[in-house]
Scaffold this active site. Structure first.
Site, PDB file in Angstrom:
ATOM      1  N   SER A 140      70.573   3.236 -19.726  1.00 34.04           N
ATOM      2  CA  SER A 140      71.756   3.771 -19.057  1.00 34.04           C
ATOM      3  C   SER A 140      71.719   3.259 -17.622  1.00 34.04           C
ATOM      4  O   SER A 140      70.629   2.945 -17.114  1.00 34.04           O
ATOM      5  CB  SER A 140      71.695   5.301 -19.045  1.00 34.04           C
ATOM      6  N   TYR A 153      66.783  13.047 -17.456  1.00 35.87           N
ATOM      7  CA  TYR A 153      67.477  12.008 -18.248  1.00 35.87           C
ATOM      8  C   TYR A 153      67.327  10.641 -17.579  1.00 35.87           C
ATOM      9  O   TYR A 153      66.961   9.662 -18.216  1.00 35.87           O
ATOM     10  CB  TYR A 153      68.959  12.374 -18.396  1.00 35.87           C
TER      11      TYR A 153
HETATM   12  P1  NAD Z   1      76.449  10.451 -29.404  1.00 36.66           P
HETATM   13  O1  NAD Z   1      76.107  11.897 -29.160  1.00 36.66           O
HETATM   14  O2  NAD Z   1      77.824  10.082 -29.794  1.00 36.66           O
HETATM   15  O3  NAD Z   1      75.437   9.835 -30.456  1.00 36.66           O
HETATM   16  C1  NAD Z   1      74.087  10.195 -30.493  1.00 36.66           C
HETATM   17  C2  NAD Z   1      73.578   9.915 -31.885  1.00 36.66           C
HETATM   18  O4  NAD Z   1      72.182  10.222 -31.932  1.00 36.66           O
HETATM   19  C3  NAD Z   1      74.244  10.735 -32.984  1.00 36.66           C
HETATM   20  O5  NAD Z   1      74.394   9.896 -34.108  1.00 36.66           O
HETATM   21  C4  NAD Z   1      73.209  11.826 -33.273  1.00 36.66           C
HETATM   22  O6  NAD Z   1      73.302  12.304 -34.593  1.00 36.66           O
HETATM   23  C5  NAD Z   1      71.935  11.043 -33.065  1.00 36.66           C
HETATM   24  N1  NAD Z   1      70.733  11.815 -32.784  1.00 36.66           N
HETATM   25  C6  NAD Z   1      70.615  12.880 -31.934  1.00 36.66           C
HETATM   26  N2  NAD Z   1      69.343  13.324 -31.944  1.00 36.66           N
HETATM   27  C7  NAD Z   1      68.657  12.516 -32.794  1.00 36.66           C
HETATM   28  C8  NAD Z   1      67.305  12.470 -33.229  1.00 36.66           C
HETATM   29  N3  NAD Z   1      66.405  13.353 -32.772  1.00 36.66           N
HETATM   30  N4  NAD Z   1      66.947  11.525 -34.134  1.00 36.66           N
HETATM   31  C9  NAD Z   1      67.860  10.636 -34.601  1.00 36.66           C
HETATM   32  N5  NAD Z   1      69.142  10.643 -34.229  1.00 36.66           N
HETATM   33  C10 NAD Z   1      69.531  11.569 -33.341  1.00 36.66           C
HETATM   34  O7  NAD Z   1      75.983   9.733 -28.044  1.00 36.66           O
HETATM   35  P2  NAD Z   1      76.297   8.292 -27.423  1.00 36.66           P
HETATM   36  O8  NAD Z   1      77.103   8.503 -26.210  1.00 36.66           O
HETATM   37  O9  NAD Z   1      76.765   7.340 -28.462  1.00 36.66           O
HETATM   38  O10 NAD Z   1      74.833   7.899 -26.927  1.00 36.66           O
HETATM   39  C11 NAD Z   1      74.004   6.976 -27.577  1.00 36.66           C
HETATM   40  C12 NAD Z   1      72.994   6.410 -26.575  1.00 36.66           C
HETATM   41  O11 NAD Z   1      73.690   5.798 -25.490  1.00 36.66           O
HETATM   42  C13 NAD Z   1      72.064   7.449 -25.963  1.00 36.66           C
HETATM   43  O12 NAD Z   1      70.747   6.904 -25.867  1.00 36.66           O
HETATM   44  C14 NAD Z   1      72.620   7.641 -24.550  1.00 36.66           C
HETATM   45  O13 NAD Z   1      71.635   8.024 -23.631  1.00 36.66           O
HETATM   46  C15 NAD Z   1      73.148   6.262 -24.274  1.00 36.66           C
HETATM   47  N6  NAD Z   1      74.174   6.205 -23.216  1.00 36.66           N
HETATM   48  C16 NAD Z   1      75.412   6.800 -23.404  1.00 36.66           C
HETATM   49  C17 NAD Z   1      76.355   6.710 -22.381  1.00 36.66           C
HETATM   50  C18 NAD Z   1      77.712   7.317 -22.513  1.00 36.66           C
HETATM   51  O14 NAD Z   1      78.449   7.353 -21.510  1.00 36.66           O
HETATM   52  N7  NAD Z   1      78.133   7.759 -23.694  1.00 36.66           N
HETATM   53  C19 NAD Z   1      76.043   6.058 -21.182  1.00 36.66           C
HETATM   54  C20 NAD Z   1      74.787   5.486 -21.027  1.00 36.66           C
HETATM   55  C21 NAD Z   1      73.861   5.567 -22.061  1.00 36.66           C
END
Ligand code: NAD
Length: 245
Positions: A140, A153
């Site tokens: 991130s 985080y």
């Molecule tokens: P999301 O909540 O849409 O997806 C998260 C996924 O992880 C879901 O499929 C959930 O079922 C799964 N999950 C949760 N706990 C789990 C576990 N213990 N084991 C296996 N699967 C698990 O979130 P997202 O926004 O798509 O985020 C995905 C990644 O991107 C994360 O690592 C997050 O830190 C990173 N990220 C997101 C953003 C953003 O703005 N959305 C920005 C920077 C980084």
């Protein structure tokens, strides 16, 4: 045409992980969809794609992370690509030190850091066997800037970025390890949150690309890192230029 490649994308029942799975499928990569809880969504996604498989596993648990990799290899006979995407946060204002207690740190680190580590450890022998394995970790912007939904985080993402460099240094030449660091991306995670809505407004007003990221933007960058055959230990920012302001 050689044998199609096989990928595991952790946390791929929604958001960024889902977009990565769909992008890989479009490239003819056979992909394992994974989530800890959203079984129905994961199964539905896998069923919608050619030759995909859903495996329920909480990757913050070492045994389940190992089972995820073992099931993949049993099913497809190989593993070429691992995307460590599963992650979590707990929004805590950075100045509220007391609110970021040990349980918040443990919860976030168990998934973001240990989950990434133990899934990678389980995957390494199989990735190595292909001779050109690729790991892409999802970080991130919070991993390198003093920002993000909470201090634990942001620190977990900084740990992922350094893990990326350390593993890249030890796992070559058979395995490349890179990371993709998204800025704000519209996913179920960020929808309906005041914290993210405020940031989104700033992003639209003042970043060079004038829009919030889409999961597909991140998927495109993950695919680029999989294909970047002479790059390892790199972190690719996917933030619409937010780091420039
Ligand atoms: P999301 O909540 O849409 O997806 C998260 C996924 O992880 C879901 O499929 C959930 O079922 C799964 N999950 C949760 N706990 C789990 C576990 N213990 N084991 C296996 N699967 C698990 O979130 P997202 O926004 O798509 O985020 C995905 C990644 O991107 C994360 O690592 C997050 O830190 C990173 N990220 C997101 C953003 C953003 O703005 N959305 C920005 C920077 C980084």
């Amino acid at each position: 045409m050689g044998t199609p490649r096989v990928a595991v994308v952790t946390g791929s029942s929604s958001g960024i992980g889902r977009a990565v799975v769909e992008r890989f499928a479009a490239e003819g990569i056979r992909t394992v969809v994974n989530s800890a809880h959203s079984v129905e969504a994961g199964e539905k996604l896998a069923a919608s794609l050619p030759d995909a498989l859903y495996v329920q596993a909480d990757v913050s648990d070492e045994e389940q992370a190992r089972r995820l990799v073992a099931t993949t290899v049993e099913h497809y006979g190989r593993l070429d690509i691992l995307v460590n995407n599963a992650g979590r946060t707990r929004p805590v204002p950075h100045a509220d030190l007391e609110a970021a207690g040990p349980e918040v740190w443990r919860e976030i680190f168990d998934l973001n850091v240990l989950g990434t580590w133990q899934t990678t450890v389980a995957a390494v022998p199989h990735l190595r066997a292909t001779g050109s394995g690729a790991v892409v970790n999802i970080s991130s912007v919070a991993g390198s800037r003093p920002a993000g939904s909470s201090v634990p985080y942001a620190v977990s993402k900084a740990a992922i970025e350094h893990m990326t460099r350390l593993l890249a240094n030890t796992l070559g030449p058979e395995i490349r390890v890179n990371a993709v660091a998204p800025g704000l991306v519209e996913t179920p995670w960020t929808a309906g949150s005041d914290f993210f809505a405020t940031i989104a407004e700033r992003v639209r007003e003042s970043t060079p690309l004038r829009r919030v990221g889409r999961p597909e933007d991140v998927a495109q960058a993950v695919l680029a890192m999989v294909g970047a055959t002479y790059s390892t230990g790199q972190v690719l920012l996917v933030d619409g230029g937010a780091h420039l302001i």
